[in-house]
Every structure is written in structure tokens, then in C-alpha cells.
Design an enzyme around this catalytic site. Structure first.
Site, PDB file in Angstrom:
ATOM      1  N   ARG A   1      -7.498 -11.341  -0.237  1.00  0.00           N
ATOM      2  CA  ARG A   1      -6.678 -10.515   0.648  1.00  0.00           C
ATOM      3  C   ARG A   1      -7.539  -9.841   1.707  1.00  0.00           C
ATOM      4  O   ARG A   1      -8.659  -9.442   1.418  1.00  0.00           O
ATOM      5  CB  ARG A   1      -5.965  -9.435  -0.180  1.00  0.00           C
ATOM      6  CG  ARG A   1      -4.522  -9.785  -0.492  1.00  0.00           C
ATOM      7  CD  ARG A   1      -3.921  -8.857  -1.498  1.00  0.00           C
ATOM      8  NE  ARG A   1      -4.026  -7.445  -1.137  1.00  0.00           N
ATOM      9  CZ  ARG A   1      -3.457  -6.464  -1.835  1.00  0.00           C
ATOM     10  NH1 ARG A   1      -2.749  -6.759  -2.898  1.00  0.00           N
ATOM     11  NH2 ARG A   1      -3.584  -5.218  -1.463  1.00  0.00           N
TER      12      ARG A   1
ATOM     13  N   ARG B   1      -8.759   2.734   0.448  1.00  0.00           N
ATOM     14  CA  ARG B   1      -7.511   2.685  -0.331  1.00  0.00           C
ATOM     15  C   ARG B   1      -7.598   3.585  -1.562  1.00  0.00           C
ATOM     16  O   ARG B   1      -6.609   4.225  -1.931  1.00  0.00           O
ATOM     17  CB  ARG B   1      -7.200   1.239  -0.736  1.00  0.00           C
ATOM     18  CG  ARG B   1      -6.646   0.430   0.448  1.00  0.00           C
ATOM     19  CD  ARG B   1      -6.807  -1.058   0.239  1.00  0.00           C
ATOM     20  NE  ARG B   1      -6.088  -1.549  -0.905  1.00  0.00           N
ATOM     21  CZ  ARG B   1      -6.443  -2.626  -1.593  1.00  0.00           C
ATOM     22  NH1 ARG B   1      -7.531  -3.309  -1.267  1.00  0.00           N
ATOM     23  NH2 ARG B   1      -5.721  -3.020  -2.603  1.00  0.00           N
TER      24      ARG B   1
ATOM     25  N   ARG C   1     -10.862  -9.895  -6.656  1.00  0.00           N
ATOM     26  CA  ARG C   1      -9.506 -10.455  -6.761  1.00  0.00           C
ATOM     27  C   ARG C   1      -9.340 -11.674  -5.845  1.00  0.00           C
ATOM     28  O   ARG C   1      -9.771 -11.672  -4.705  1.00  0.00           O
ATOM     29  CB  ARG C   1      -8.466  -9.391  -6.375  1.00  0.00           C
ATOM     30  CG  ARG C   1      -7.039  -9.956  -6.315  1.00  0.00           C
ATOM     31  CD  ARG C   1      -5.995  -8.897  -6.408  1.00  0.00           C
ATOM     32  NE  ARG C   1      -6.073  -7.887  -5.365  1.00  0.00           N
ATOM     33  CZ  ARG C   1      -5.353  -6.753  -5.382  1.00  0.00           C
ATOM     34  NH1 ARG C   1      -4.521  -6.501  -6.368  1.00  0.00           N
ATOM     35  NH2 ARG C   1      -5.491  -5.876  -4.406  1.00  0.00           N
TER      36      ARG C   1
ATOM     37  N   ARG D   1       4.242   5.947  -3.568  1.00  0.00           N
ATOM     38  CA  ARG D   1       2.820   6.206  -3.337  1.00  0.00           C
ATOM     39  C   ARG D   1       2.557   7.604  -2.808  1.00  0.00           C
ATOM     40  O   ARG D   1       1.404   7.953  -2.570  1.00  0.00           O
ATOM     41  CB  ARG D   1       2.280   5.180  -2.343  1.00  0.00           C
ATOM     42  CG  ARG D   1       1.727   3.939  -3.007  1.00  0.00           C
ATOM     43  CD  ARG D   1       1.272   3.006  -1.920  1.00  0.00           C
ATOM     44  NE  ARG D   1       0.068   2.289  -2.202  1.00  0.00           N
ATOM     45  CZ  ARG D   1       0.027   1.076  -2.747  1.00  0.00           C
ATOM     46  NH1 ARG D   1       1.129   0.497  -3.163  1.00  0.00           N
ATOM     47  NH2 ARG D   1      -1.111   0.464  -2.886  1.00  0.00           N
TER      48      ARG D   1
ATOM     49  N   LYS E   1      -1.352  -3.688 -11.960  1.00  0.00           N
ATOM     50  CA  LYS E   1       0.110  -3.577 -11.843  1.00  0.00           C
ATOM     51  C   LYS E   1       0.757  -4.933 -11.560  1.00  0.00           C
ATOM     52  O   LYS E   1       1.763  -5.281 -12.180  1.00  0.00           O
ATOM     53  CB  LYS E   1       0.489  -2.594 -10.723  1.00  0.00           C
ATOM     54  CG  LYS E   1      -0.064  -1.198 -10.909  1.00  0.00           C
ATOM     55  CD  LYS E   1       0.377  -0.263  -9.788  1.00  0.00           C
ATOM     56  CE  LYS E   1      -0.055  -0.704  -8.407  1.00  0.00           C
ATOM     57  NZ  LYS E   1      -1.522  -0.718  -8.208  1.00  0.00           N
TER      58      LYS E   1
END
Ligand code: ADP
Ligand code: ADP
Length: 209
Positions: free
Chosen positions: A154, A165, A125, A91, A15
Site C-alpha cells: 500500500r 498514522r 504488509r 476514528r 483488524k
């Protein structure tokens, strides 16, 4: 008037990568609750009758930050935007209903990616803290050594938090995808193609919206 685009997808679906490009090429505001919350991780939300006093406590655990906090962020951001691409919100179903009450949408896109691929994307990532550019240890590293050396991971992209998550996504956010599918407005895109091919599909959909 600028277009109102909603980009849905699991954590790691792409996204952020696609929204950034969409915002640039279609001159839209990129509204993302994840970035907004990360920039305000330690803001005091204690007066809001929440379980924890800061967004950080929720984010580091991989849980959703309370609706009243994120709804406020989105309302403010959308009221200042002409066209926008919204990423990371809604969400859960309550957020989806709130969104319906404050704006209308021209297109709802869903990036479809398998769970196995999501875990690989999230744990690999990396971010450039200077430009906010998104990279990946296997799929997309910068050529410039100076940039490579300053990349960061992160706090919540560790294997354990990633699993949580994805569980939270399945429980709370998949019903949101179903909601837009039931309304007949969901455009599903194969998110496992290369970033350029995904963008082609995304841009085609936005063009005709
Ligand atoms: P990703 O797309 O990789 O899951 P985000 O940057 O969108 O990550 O979100 C990171 C964290 O910020 C989430 O795990 C959650 O704690 C919080 N967050 C972001 N958007 C929302 C939202 N709409 N509602 C509640 N919490 C949110
Ligand atoms: P999201 O915002 O949905 O959590 P990101 O855009 O941050 O997802 O992408 C998650 C990771 O996957 C990043 O490391 C990014 O470089 C990588 N990525 C994004 N799109 C693709 C793709 N089409 N193919 C391979 N890797 C991708």
C-alpha cells in the site's frame, strides 16, 4: 437478526485479517472505511468544504479523511447490511457519536498490540490485488509463487507515513477506545498472539454477544 460488531485497534493491529474471517464464519457484512476510500481515492469531495479535493491527498499523508465523507460511506453501508463487522471506523470522537446516532452495537472488541509490533506489521504488509488477501513479508507469505510475485504494498505503508498514522491514531482514535472502555462495553483482546489464537478470542466474544 445479524450481529453488529465493532472491531477497534491501531493501524496494523490485525483488524482487516480478523474482520475478513469473522465476516465469513458468522455471515456478516465486512464494512471497512479504508477499503471503501481506497476504491474511491479520486472521488471529487471539493463541494464538501474540505481542505483537499480528494480522499487521496489525506490518505497519502496519513491524515484522516473528513468526517462528512466517511460518515456518509458508513451510513450507506450499514443501512444495506443486516449483520456487520465494522473495521476502521470510528476514528475520532465525532465519528463515534455519529455512529451511536445511526445504529446500535452488540459487541465492541479492541485488538491490543504494542507500537513496535505495529510498525513491523505495517511496513511488512503486502496485499494480493486479485483476491484482496492480506499477507506479511515475514509472518505470512503465500506458498504459490505466482501469488507471491503479484503482491503489492500500500502507498501509505512506508515507514514515514506509518509513523504519522500512528501519531494520528494516538491523538484521535485512542480517545474512542477510552470512550467505549468508560462505557464498560470494551472487550480487550491480546492482538499479539498468532492470527488463529486471536481469532479464537474474537469468535468467543462474538458468540456470546
Ligand atoms: P489501517 O487500518 O492500516 O490504518 P485503513 O485502511 O483503515 O488503514 O485506513 C487507511 C487510510 O484511510 C487512513 O490513514 C485514513 O486516511 C483513511 N481512513 C480510513 N478510515 C477512516 C475514517 N474512519 N476516518 C477518516 N479517515 C479514514
Ligand atoms: P489492520 O487492518 O488493523 O491495519 P491487518 O489485518 O491489515 O491490520 O494486518 C497488518 C499486517 O499484520 C498484515 O501484514 C498481516 O498479515 C499481519 N498480521 C495480522 N495479524 C497478525 C498476527 N496475529 N500476527 C502477525 N502478523 C499479523
Amino acid at each position: 437478526m445479524g450481529k453488529h460488531i465493532l472491531l477497534l485497534g491501531a493501524p496494523g493491529a490485525g483488524k482487516g485479517t480478523q474482520s475478513k474471517r469473522l465476516a465469513e464464519e458468522f455471515d456478516l457484512e465486512h464494512v471497512t472505511t479504508g477499503d471503501a476510500l481506497r476504491a474511491n481515492k479520486d472521488m471529487d469531495i471539493g463541494h464538501m468544504d474540505t481542505e483537499f479535493d480528494t480522499p487521496r491527498a489525506y490518505m497519502d499523508a496519513g491524515e484522516l479523511v473528513p468526517d462528512e465523507v466517511v460518515n456518509e460511506i458508513v451510513k450507506e453501508a450499514l443501512s444495506n447490511a443486516d449483520g456487520y463487522v465494522l473495521d476502521g471506523y470510528p476514528r475520532n470522537i465525532d465519528q463515534a457519536e455519529y455512529l451511536t446516532s445511526i445504529t446500535d452495537l452488540d459487541a465492541v472488541l479492541y485488538l491490543d498490540v504494542s507500537e513496535e509490533e505495529l510498525v513491523r506489521r505495517l511496513t511488512g504488509r503486502r496485499l494480493d490485488p486479485e483476491t484482496d488477501e492480506i499477507y506479511h513479508t515475514e509472518f505470512d507469505m503465500p506458498d504459490d509463487e505466482e501469488v507471491r510475485e503479484r503482491l503489492v504494498q500500500r502507498d501509505d505503508d512506508t515507514e514515514e507515513t506509518v509513523r504519522e498514522r500512528l501519531r494520528v491514531y494516538e491523538e484521535n482514535t485512542e480517545p474512542v477506545v477510552e470512550h467505549y472502555r468508560d462505557e464498560g462495553v470494551l472487550v480487550e483482546i491480546d492482538g499479539e498472539q498468532s492470527p488463529d489464537d486471536v481469532f479464537e478470542d474474537v469468535a468467543d466474544t462474538v458468540d456470546s454477544a
